[in-house]
Design an enzyme around this catalytic site. Structure first.
Site, PDB file in Angstrom:
ATOM      1  CG  HIS A 234       2.459  -1.043 -13.680  1.00 46.81           C
ATOM      2  ND1 HIS A 234       2.091  -0.195 -12.681  1.00 46.81           N
ATOM      3  CD2 HIS A 234       3.561  -1.705 -13.224  1.00 46.81           C
ATOM      4  CE1 HIS A 234       2.924  -0.334 -11.652  1.00 46.81           C
ATOM      5  NE2 HIS A 234       3.828  -1.239 -11.961  1.00 46.81           N
TER       6      HIS A 234
ATOM      7  CG  PHE B 138       8.303  -4.948  -5.342  1.00 49.92           C
ATOM      8  CD1 PHE B 138       8.459  -5.198  -6.690  1.00 49.92           C
ATOM      9  CD2 PHE B 138       9.322  -4.284  -4.676  1.00 49.92           C
ATOM     10  CE1 PHE B 138       9.608  -4.801  -7.367  1.00 49.92           C
ATOM     11  CE2 PHE B 138      10.473  -3.874  -5.333  1.00 49.92           C
ATOM     12  CZ  PHE B 138      10.611  -4.132  -6.679  1.00 49.92           C
TER      13      PHE B 138
ATOM     14  CG  HIS C 148       6.722   3.520 -10.411  1.00 50.43           C
ATOM     15  ND1 HIS C 148       5.427   3.706  -9.954  1.00 50.43           N
ATOM     16  CD2 HIS C 148       6.952   2.171 -10.317  1.00 50.43           C
ATOM     17  CE1 HIS C 148       4.922   2.548  -9.594  1.00 50.43           C
ATOM     18  NE2 HIS C 148       5.823   1.604  -9.804  1.00 50.43           N
TER      19      HIS C 148
END
Lengths: 430, 402
Positions: free
Chosen positions: A320, A416, A357
């Site tokens: 990630h 999130f 990202h």
């Protein structure tokens, strides 16, 4: 004999891929630049940067969109990557300008949609008031004919409706929003559909073109973004001690998934196998991962078990790797727990060092790059790795791509809201 | 066709059954309150707020004691209303199913949430919109005010998946967490996905639901731009078609605990009802296309006409509602267009109707007509067909049985 996995389920293969990032359009350009260690991060030119603490992003500026807004540009990117994937898979008729007949459902990873400032300002202008305008005034003028298109553009279902109509996918399109794990979730839904025998093929599209003033500011207010603006290409530095936040970016990825039998029956070229999916929610905090790494550890174990393999089989991890201090600490904790002594010797690199990202789209884009890594036997580097973090004894393939055989890769996506997805990607079965 | 009894075949072990329901709306807090409101001796009374967002009436959420499901004040502060409504309803469903506070079960509970998002700070938006025309440098003015006036935590109320995130934090649901976006179809596909995964053995225990807050100005504003809202005086769904139709949006939270029959039986959970089938599709809505989808769906939902009613999610929007009611009238079953009572709640509307259908078949009684154009039902209710035609796109249907 049908081709089934160790759990007796249909094997799910990839037969087409399309990708578009700040590095360029298409698999060939992206792969060349990614393995050359090129950064797509640049100074934002799309809007004014007054007062901004962060002034860089991995924007896709080469795709025109007018009026420019997140759903419009996201949809254009989605169109292009879906076309590339469907063309490569040679599945469903696709005539220029539309008329597709894709033989399966559509699963998407889409950014949350809401009205943006230009649209809000257009409503305010229609009120004719120069001062003291409030929502009651906007509501009073909203029914005007001129706003019909805005209403449709900003419906959550609008991108899915467009793609379903254009590519002729079957059934009700599903748009997932699991924050920065969305791309992984969309792939997982497609895998489950094929494994359950509900479909023989599925189209997965992840897209995100959310670089606008308010989105940038919102992430900035959460102190999530890098403020290392100069030079832009050095800002995203996963695993480095001086990493200071992620860099927002745009992009899209599309994959055609099929049961292996369906692919073989029509003579399709198999690009790789999606052999395992793991998923686990984290109840620790709204924006932070559990510091003990337990949800991600469980997620990795679940992905390996789902693929029917042991940690020893994994020879590359597509991290990630957001370039935030906390993500890499947690990701390394999880990887080192699951892979033990081998953890520091498994190459683990972050595409985000180069493309930034891509948020909602990251899971699809990075799954595609992981499959290209397997196909080419070449691992994209983690660039900007100049100051190793002693707390992270990783082999992050520093700065230069590495030739190495890879038959089994893991792609991690965390978001999130406690979202965690791990995918296991493997070479075509011999 | 005779009444279906729970089958004892191996296949029935993978039936998707409802073991918990959480429902909050303008009609009340909880399933029992809804039953009471819909079966009031004098008929049900519409709950309307006609003054907050003129000319558009909305159905407001009943006053809720949020601490009953969200005990920590700090958690409540981190949410905006749509998340509080949903987290409250989710807790109620988990309570009803006997899962609440059971970490072993919660760790295996898969969550599928249908969500919108985008709750905004209306005062900040209004101040910026008022200042922009006078600003010397509008772009710089916008940046400056967003940077200083936006609350950082508001972002978390705007992300679609943060309803699910809050449910994980408050109730400890961590098996998995997926959020679907896409107005009405997101709710239909959430149920369909859970039922399909149970059928395929891809999970035993699911929490499926969503919530909607109509009492924030951006929401009526958005649907007003589409010319989709009921303006002026309230009228029931069928009756309002004579004057052009339109949606009366509602605040609502609806969650279902859905599990395999085997799993429910093994843990001794009471089964409220079974979701025997659920289907969804889409079309560009040329006249007749949605009817064709619904006709196909109906053919795959075997029901006993003497003991079946339809709970329609007809939104009120003119074209879709006209076509849906025309189609439903051809089936010749008692119909309840529930948006007359619940309002139209968008993402959770289909889920709320499954909740009402489950309650009604469990009681074997359909509630009274909601307007003069609806027929009473005298026979026991064994099957309920639930329809969900999105106001713009998406057609869904479910069959709920005992």
């Amino acid at each position: 004999m049908p081709h089934t996995d160790s759990h007796g389920r249909p094997i799910v293969v990839v037969t087409g891929m399309g990708v578009l990032t700040s590095l360029g359009e298409g698999q060939a350009d992206n792969w060349a630049r990614l393995t050359a260690g090129t950064s797509g991060i640049r100074r934002i030119t799309r809007f004014a940067l007054d007062h901004m603490r962060t002034t860089i992003a991995g924007t896709v500026d080469f795709v025109p969109a007018d009026p420019l807004c997140a759903p419009e540009l996201s949809q254009r990117l989605a169109d292009r990557v879906a076309e590339e994937a469907i063309a490569e898979a040679a599945i469903g008729t696709l005539k220029p300008g539309g008329g597709g007949n894709f033989p399966g459902p559509l699963f998407m990873a889409l950014p949350p949609v809401e009205l943006e400032w230009p649209q809000r300002q257009a409503l305010a202008a229609a009120t004719g008031r120069n001062d003291g305008v409030d929502y009651a005034d906007l509501i009073a003028v909203a029914d005007q004919e001129q706003f019909r298109a805005t209403y449709r553009r900003f419906l959550f279902a609008s991108i899915g409706e467009h793609l379903a109509e254009r590519f002729g996918t079957r059934g009700s399109p599903i748009a997932t929003s699991t924050a920065c794990a969305s791309g992984g979730t969309a792939i997982q839904l497609a895998v489950e559909s094929i494994r359950a025998g509900l479909s023989e093929a599925a189209l997965v599209v992840g897209t995100d073109a959310s670089v606008n003033p308010e989105s940038l500011i919102r992430f900035s207010l959460l102190s999530a973004l890098s403020t290392r603006n100069d030079p832009p290409e050095a800002a995203s530095r996963p695993f480095s001690r001086d990493r200071d936040g992620f860099v927002m970016a745009e992009g899209a990825g599309a994959l055609v998934l099929e049961s292996m039998d369906h692919a073989l029956a029509r003579g399709a070229r198999i690009l790789g196998v999606i052999s395992g999916c793991g998923e686990r929610a984290d109840a620790f905090h709204r924006t932070r991962s559990s510091p003990d790494g337990k949800p991600v550890i469980a997620c990795l174990h679940e992905a390996l078990a789902d693929a029917g393999i042991t940690p020893d089989a994994v020879d590359y991890i597509n991290a990630h790797g957001t370039s935030t201090p906390e993500n890499e600490r947690m990701e390394w904790l999880a990887v080192s727990t699951v892979f033990g002594d081998r953890a520091g010797r498994i190459p683990i690199s972050s595409n985000k060092s180069m493309i930034g990202h891509t948020l909602t789209a990251a899971g699809t884009i990075e799954a595609i790059f992981s499959l290209l890594t397997i196909r080419h036997g070449r691992i994209p580097p983690t660039i900007n790795y100049t100051t190793p973090d002693p707390a992270l004894p990783v082999d992050c393939v520093p700065n230069v791509a590495r030739d190495a055989p890879v038959t089994c890769a893991i792609s991690n996506s965390f978001g999130f809201g406690g979202q965690n997805v791990c995918l296991v990607l493997q070479a075509e079965p011999a | 066709m005779p009444e279906q009894s729970p089958r004892d075949t191996a296949a029935s072990q993978r039936d998707a059954v409802i073991t918990g329901i959480g429902l909050v709306s303008c009609l009340g807090d909880g399933l029992a309150a809804h039953h009471a409101a819909l079966n009031a001796p004098a008929g049900f009374t519409p709950v309307i707020d006609a003054t907050s967002f003129p000319p558009y009436p909305v159905h407001p959420i009943v006053a809720l004691e949020y601490e009953r499901q969200i005990p920590k004040r700090q958690d409540q502060r981190q949410m905006e209303p749509w998340q509080r409504i949903g987290t409250y309803a989710a807790g109620q469903a988990l309570d009803a199913a006997g899962i609440k506070g059971n970490p072993d079960l919660l760790a295996r509970t898969h969550m599928i949430v249908a969500a919108g998002g985008g709750e905004r700070d209306a005062a900040v938006d209004a101040a910026i919109l008022s200042g922009l025309p006078k600003a010397e440098n509008p772009a710089a003015f916008l940046n400056e005010h967003l940077l200083t006036d936006l609350r950082p935590t508001l972002f978390l109320a705007q992300l679609s998946n943060l309803l699910a995130g809050n449910i994980s934090i408050v109730h400890g649901v961590v098996g998995s967490s997926r959020t679907f976006m896409g107005e009405e179809a997101a709710g239909i596909d959430a149920v369909r996905t859970a039922v399909a995964r149970i059928g395929a053995g891809q999970g035993d225990l699911f929490l499926v639901g969503g919530s909607h807050n109509a009492q924030r100005p951006e929401t009526p504003m958005h649907y007003a731009m589409g010319h989709t809202l009921l303006a002026g005086a309230f009228a029931p769904i069928r009756a309002r078609q004579a004057s052009g139709g339109g949606m009366a949006l509602s605040s609502l939270g609806a969650f279902l605990v859905i599990e395999s029959r085997a799993h429910a039986q093994a843990r001794g959970a009471a089964i409220i009802a079974r979701i025997a089938a659920v289907a969804s599709d889409r079309c560009p809505r040329a006249p007749g296309q949605a009817t064709a989808n619904a006709t196909r769906q109906l053919a795959a939902m075997p029901h006993d006409p003497a003991h079946t009613a339809i709970l329609s999610g007809a939104t009120g929007t003119a074209a879709a509602t006209r076509e849906e009611l025309a189609f439903l009238d051809t089936i010749a079953l008692p119909i309840r267009a529930t948006a007359t009572a619940l309002g139209h709640s968008m993402e959770p509307s289909f889920i709320a109707n499954i909740a009402l259908a489950a309650d009604a078949v469990a009681r074997e009684t359909l509630f009274a007509p909601l307007e003069p154009g609806e027929a009473a039902m005298a026979t026991p209710l064994h099957h309920a067909l639930v329809t969900g035609w999105g106001h713009w796109r998406g057609e869904g249907m479910a069959l709920v049985t005992k």
